[in-house]
Design an enzyme around this catalytic site. Structure first.
Site, PDB file in Angstrom:
ATOM      1  N   GLY A 167       0.826  -1.206   0.000  1.00 37.99           N
ATOM      2  CA  GLY A 167       0.000   0.000   0.000  1.00 37.99           C
ATOM      3  C   GLY A 167       0.857   1.251   0.000  1.00 37.99           C
TER       4      GLY A 167
ATOM      5  N   ARG B 228       0.237   5.807  -1.679  1.00 35.90           N
ATOM      6  CA  ARG B 228      -0.412   7.014  -1.177  1.00 35.90           C
ATOM      7  C   ARG B 228      -0.346   7.050   0.345  1.00 35.90           C
ATOM      8  NH1 ARG B 228      -5.945   6.036   0.307  1.00 35.90           N
ATOM      9  NH2 ARG B 228      -6.529   3.862  -0.052  1.00 35.90           N
TER      10      ARG B 228
ATOM     11  N   ILE C 188       0.276   7.272   4.209  1.00 39.92           N
ATOM     12  CA  ILE C 188       1.377   6.871   5.086  1.00 39.92           C
ATOM     13  C   ILE C 188       2.354   5.942   4.357  1.00 39.92           C
ATOM     14  CG2 ILE C 188       1.926   5.502   7.143  1.00 39.92           C
ATOM     15  CD1 ILE C 188      -0.666   6.639   8.390  1.00 39.92           C
TER      16      ILE C 188
ATOM     17  N   ARG D  48      -2.990  -1.460  -5.161  1.00 39.15           N
ATOM     18  CA  ARG D  48      -4.126  -2.218  -5.695  1.00 39.15           C
ATOM     19  C   ARG D  48      -4.836  -1.473  -6.820  1.00 39.15           C
ATOM     20  NH1 ARG D  48      -9.143  -3.809  -1.882  1.00 39.15           N
ATOM     21  NH2 ARG D  48      -9.359  -1.542  -2.003  1.00 39.15           N
TER      22      ARG D  48
ATOM     23  N   ASP E 267      -3.124  -7.158  -5.169  1.00 39.75           N
ATOM     24  CA  ASP E 267      -4.208  -7.187  -4.189  1.00 39.75           C
ATOM     25  C   ASP E 267      -3.819  -8.225  -3.140  1.00 39.75           C
ATOM     26  OD1 ASP E 267      -6.508  -7.562  -2.694  1.00 39.75           O
ATOM     27  OD2 ASP E 267      -7.853  -7.559  -4.430  1.00 39.75           O
TER      28      ASP E 267
ATOM     29  N   ASN F 226       1.582  -2.218   5.343  1.00 37.73           N
ATOM     30  CA  ASN F 226       0.801  -1.001   5.550  1.00 37.73           C
ATOM     31  C   ASN F 226      -0.577  -1.042   4.893  1.00 37.73           C
ATOM     32  OD1 ASN F 226       0.443   2.106   5.787  1.00 37.73           O
ATOM     33  ND2 ASN F 226       0.385   1.728   3.589  1.00 37.73           N
TER      34      ASN F 226
ATOM     35  N   GLY G 138      -4.243  -1.373   3.794  1.00 39.51           N
ATOM     36  CA  GLY G 138      -5.446  -1.586   4.598  1.00 39.51           C
ATOM     37  C   GLY G 138      -6.635  -0.844   4.025  1.00 39.51           C
TER      38      GLY G 138
ATOM     39  N   TYR H 221     -12.588  -2.469  11.662  1.00 39.41           N
ATOM     40  CA  TYR H 221     -11.244  -1.903  11.496  1.00 39.41           C
ATOM     41  C   TYR H 221     -10.435  -2.065  12.783  1.00 39.41           C
ATOM     42  CZ  TYR H 221      -7.668   1.605  10.351  1.00 39.41           C
ATOM     43  OH  TYR H 221      -6.480   2.261  10.110  1.00 39.41           O
ATOM     44  N   ALA H 222     -11.055  -1.754  13.921  1.00 41.49           N
ATOM     45  CA  ALA H 222     -10.355  -1.863  15.202  1.00 41.49           C
ATOM     46  C   ALA H 222      -9.943  -3.301  15.479  1.00 41.49           C
ATOM     47  CB  ALA H 222     -11.240  -1.334  16.335  1.00 41.49           C
TER      48      ALA H 222
END
Length: 239
Positions: free
Chosen positions: A9, A12, A14, A34, A53, A80, A82, A145-146
């Site tokens: 990832g 873009r 971070i 991706r 992917d 990274n 996500g 997400y958490a």
């Protein structure tokens, strides 16, 4: 010496800042993406961009083959990549939940497992997983997400114990609210509410996350493994 670094990832936000930081230090950097295209300046720096992917094991395998062919075995992996699919629990579908877990947690498993093939042979390696303050504190509307980001902590710490004797370190960076395209779509009121929770009173910069990642991959951090490093302006207080 220049190392082979892979950032998933990395086109873009971070991930892009992390890729730029390693490239500026002279490492051989590859990024996966991706969708979209990597920025022109990243390509100009000699960074290898590979479409992949991470929810597809065959694409992960093919991406590693391309990176290994051009840069050698991956010596530093930054996981990274996500996604988010925010929704209140009562409205969250099973697909919303599983899609986020499959990318953020299972996808990380796929890329880490594949990287460790070369790291085990070399008897050295650095793995840094990008989690989130949300994985430590929780956040309404982000249960999926958490859960995925909290899972990265247990994953990294288990592997730190499993593979520490092979000189492979596993650490986690947990960013807080960072000024990226994802957070810039928030309203001024939402942004103000977020900043009000942060002791340092501002959003983080992607470059500040990248600096922590680079440190964990450096010689100076050779005795750090299983750590969770918060880069969140004090929001989580290392919780």
């Amino acid at each position: 010496m220049s190392r082979s670094v892979l950032v998933t990832g990395g086109n873009r936000g971070i991930g892009l800042a992390i890729a730029r930081a390693f490239a500026a230090a002279g490492d051989k950097v590859a990024v996966t993406y991706r969708s979209g295209e990597p920025p022109a300046d990243l390509v100009a720096q000699g960074v290898l961009a590979v479409r992949c992917d991470i929810t597809d094991s065959e694409q992960v395998e093919q991406a590693y083959k391309e990176v290994e062919e051009k840069h050698g075995n991956v010596e530093v992996l930054v996981a990274n990549a996500g996604i988010t699919r925010d929704q209140l629990l009562i409205r969250m579908t099973e697909e919303d939940f599983s899609a986020v877990l499959d990318t953020n947690l299972v996808g990380t498993f796929r890329v880490v497992k594949r990287a460790n093939r070369g790291m085990l042979r070399a008897k050295k390696g650095r793995v840094v997983l990008i989690s989130s303050v949300v994985g430590l504190l929780g956040q309404g509307g982000q249960a999926n997400y958490a859960a995925s980001k909290a899972g990265l902590v247990g994953f990294a710490r288990s592997l730190a114990r499993e593979l520490g004797s092979r000189n492979i370190t596993f650490n986690v960076v947990a960013p807080g609210f960072v000024d990226t395209d994802m957070t810039r779509v928030l309203s001024d009121e939402q942004r103000a509410d977020i900043v009000a929770q942060v002791p340092l009173g501002r959003y983080g910069k992607a470059e500040e996350i990248a600096a922590a990642v680079r440190f964990l991959a450096s010689d100076e951090a050779s005795y750090i493994t299983g750590a969770v490093i918060p880069v969140d302006g004090g929001l989580g207080m290392g919780h």
